[in-house]
Design a protein around this motif. Structure first.
Motif, short mmCIF file in Angstrom:
data_model
loop_
_atom_site.label_atom_id
_atom_site.label_comp_id
_atom_site.label_asym_id
_atom_site.label_seq_id
_atom_site.Cartn_x
_atom_site.Cartn_y
_atom_site.Cartn_z
N TYR A 98 -43.08 19.58 -0.74
CA TYR A 98 -44.01 19.93 -1.83
C TYR A 98 -44.51 18.67 -2.54
N ARG A 107 -54.95 20.31 -0.23
CA ARG A 107 -55.60 21.41 -0.92
C ARG A 107 -55.42 22.70 -0.14
N ARG A 108 -55.82 23.80 -0.79
CA ARG A 108 -55.83 25.12 -0.19
C ARG A 108 -54.45 25.63 0.19
N GLU A 110 -50.89 27.48 -1.83
CA GLU A 110 -50.28 27.98 -3.05
C GLU A 110 -48.78 28.03 -2.84
N GLU A 112 -44.89 29.35 -4.60
CA GLU A 112 -44.14 30.13 -5.56
C GLU A 112 -42.72 29.61 -5.55
#
Length: 117
Positions: A98, A107-108, A110, A112
């Motif tokens: 990460y 980019r692009r 997500e 959690e």
């Protein structure tokens, strides 16, 4: 497939996660809706291959299954088998990966939060 420049991209790449799968554990909540946790097990596999229809909370994972890989996947699938739909594993990345993605300004994607117990 076309690149944003309009050129046809000839190469395809597919991620293959080779690490040991990790187990989803409580207090992860899985069910049909937040008010229907599928107590009857309509969307759960009796052999525990499919945890349920929808993930309703953050993932909690069994630390003993972690082999230190940067890419991981869950052993249990989430979803439903209906037509072209198939239950799928949850894909996980390490904090190290990460941070690398952030440093590279990737980019692009997500993310959690997931928890180890």
């Amino acid at each position: 497939m076309r690149h944003k420049t309009g050129k046809v991209v000839e190469e395809w790449h597919q991620l293959v996660v080779t690490s040991k799968p990790v187990d989803i554990v409580l207090p992860t909540r899985v069910g049909e809706t937040p008010f229907n946790l599928d107590e009857q097990g309509r969307h759960r596999c009796p052999l525990k291959h499919v945890a349920g229809l929808n993930r309703l909370s953050e993932l909690w994972l069994k630390r003993a299954g972690n082999d230190g890989s940067d890419w991981m996947r869950t052993r249990q699938l989430i979803g439903v088998r209906r037509g072209v739909l198939r239950p799928e594993e949850q894909l996980l990345i390490s904090p190290r990966l990460y941070r690398l993605l952030l440093a590279l300004k990737a980019r692009r994607f997500e993310v959690e939060l997931a928890h180890w117990v």
